[in-house]
Scaffold this active site. Structure first.
Site, short mmCIF file in Angstrom:
data_model
loop_
_atom_site.label_atom_id
_atom_site.label_comp_id
_atom_site.label_asym_id
_atom_site.label_seq_id
_atom_site.Cartn_x
_atom_site.Cartn_y
_atom_site.Cartn_z
N ALA A 184 50.31 52.75 32.38
CA ALA A 184 49.34 52.28 33.38
C ALA A 184 47.96 52.25 32.76
O ALA A 184 47.75 52.74 31.65
CB ALA A 184 49.34 53.21 34.58
N LYS A 185 47.02 51.66 33.44
CA LYS A 185 45.62 51.74 33.03
C LYS A 185 44.77 51.41 34.24
O LYS A 185 45.21 50.67 35.14
CB LYS A 185 45.31 50.74 31.91
#
Ligand code: NAD
Length: 421
Positions: A117-118
């Site tokens: 994720a980011k």
């Protein structure tokens, strides 16, 4: 009320778009090598969840700004999504997607049970004071709350954020969840935290790739933030001679080796490396062309491009940053005999230590810092050895080999779960 939206025209290729093109290129190469079918390729190149939010920030003078925020979960087939949060004015949905994808491969390569994720907020944190930053962080958490949680999505620091940001996030999330999430408290004065572990991992990867005594090996580090400053220190501790560093303000150069403690003290006082009296000033991008043995990009993406890659004289590039080398630059470096230790391998130390902390929390146990570092070192060294062996066996670069292993593991998880063929 003013709306702070990054200004791009449709025809403009943003740094974020460039980063996404790089990740898709790397995925395509690995998929070709693995012979993956179209269904899997589409699945792996598409983020699972992607959220864009407008975050109001109340300024101390009463004004209200709106900034754009993003959270992307690229892949969760191997475990909960894990990834950093970036505060930078140039960030956009493409960059956040690319960074989430790199996180997926990084976790799979280290064989830890996380997806990728980011998050990002298009804001310059230097323009906000601490209270404004806290309000912004808490409001951003509010907006992305449906995606968060220890079983869904776990944040970490990145460019423009730190352990204090993580403490605000933990508190904001806990107060909504109605119970406190177990986590390590931030000690007074801050802690090296995840960035310290990232830097230690970069040192381990650099020494493994060097394959000889580090004594007197010359190093230049681009970026003197959380990761760059400690990476420089750890390489110097190992015997290397760090002769140049740069940050957004410019560079400094001392052929006999920089006094890194003195430089850190200057940066703490002034906010930048420029003006440090005990070294020569260097143009910000001159650093890439120095006659050094090792170059460590530890700033933003697409720093080494087809324009400056032909001038890189270092024989070893160790990517502390995410996505610092464009695919065109990668080809030039390889053709010129420069070895590149790719980001998903070189900077995995931070996420490995986060995983080890998560294991301790789940087991309600506590290891000493030395025990945790020992385990991280073992995982970094064994992952490096696995990548180097595959590269040698199949005639691949380290980046190609790392992606073949990582993409192969994620593809296998999809196939095992009958998600795609
Ligand atoms: P940071 O915000 O603490 O530091 C960034 C540094 O880069 C600053 O010194 C800034 O001045 C410098 N910089 C910006 N533009 C520059 C330019 N054009 N030339 C030279 N220097 C420039 O960020 P950080 O946490 O140290 O992250 C640095 C890189 O490492 C990023 O690519 C990030 O994604 C990656 N990374 C960070 C972590 C982590 O735990 N923080 C983990 C893995 C990877």
């Amino acid at each position: 009320m003013s709306v702070m939206v990054p200004s791009t025209t449709p025809a403009q290729i943003t740094p974020g778009r460039q980063a996404l093109d790089s990740t898709l290129h790397q995925l395509g190469q690995a998929a070709d090598h693995l012979g993956l079918g179209d269904g899997l390729r589409t699945m792996l190149s598409t983020p699972r969840r992607s959220l864009t939010v407008s975050v109001p920030v109340r300024r101390e003078d009463g004004r209200m700004d709106i900034v754009q925020g993003y959270r992307v979960q690229h892949n969760v087939s191997r475990g909960p999504a894990k990834g950093g949060l970036r505060f930078h004015p140039g960030t956009d949905i493409h960059e956040v997607t690319a960074l989430a994808m790199w996180m997926t491969w990084k976790c799979a390569l280290a064989d830890i049970p996380y997806g990728g994720a980011k998050g990002g907020v298009a804001v310059d944190p230097a323009t906000l004071d601490s209270r404004e930053l806290e309000r912004l962080t808490r409001r951003y958490v509010n907006e992305i709350l449906p995606m968060m949680g220890p079983d869904n999505d776990i944040p970490a620091p990145d460019v423009g954020t730190d352990e204090q940001t993580m403490a605000w996030i933990m508190d904001a999330y806990s107060s909504k969840a109605g119970h406190t999430l177990p986590s390590k408290p931030v000690p007074p004065g801050g802690s090296p935290g995840q960035a310290g572990a990232t830097s230690r991992g970069v040192q381990i990867a650099a020494l493994a790739a060097l394959g000889r005594s580090p004594d007197g090996v010359t190093v230049a580090v681009q970026g003197f933030g959380k990761v760059g400053a400690l990476t420089a220190q750890y390489l110097a501790d190992a015997g290397c001679k760090v002769v140049a560093v740069s940050d957004a303000s410019g560079g400094v150069y001392a052929p006999a080796g920089l006094d890194l403690a003195g430089l850190r003290a200057w940066v703490a006082e002034s906010g930048h490396v420029l003006g440090y009296r005990h070294a020569d000033a260097l143009g910000r991008d001159e650093l890439f062309e120095l006659n050094v043995d090792v170059l460590v990009p530890a700033a933003l993406g697409s720093a080494i491009t087809e324009a400056n890659a032909p001038h890189v004289r270092a024989r070893l590039v160790v990517e502390a940053a995410n996505g610092p080398t464009t695919p065109e630059a990668d080809e030039i470096l390889t053709a010129n005999g420069t070895t590149v230790v790719p980001d998903i391998l070189a900077n995995a130390g931070g996420v490995i230590v986060s995983y080890l902390e998560w294991v301790q929390i789940m087991q309600a146990s506590s290891w000493s810092e030395e025990q945790a570092e020992q385990r991280m070192r073992h995982l970094m060294e064994s992952t490096y050895a696995e990548v180097a062996a595959l590269a040698a066996r199949r005639g691949l670069t380290l980046r190609q080999a790392a992606h073949v292993i990582a993409v192969g593991r994620v593809a296998e998880a999809h196939q095992t779960r009958a998600l795609c063929s």
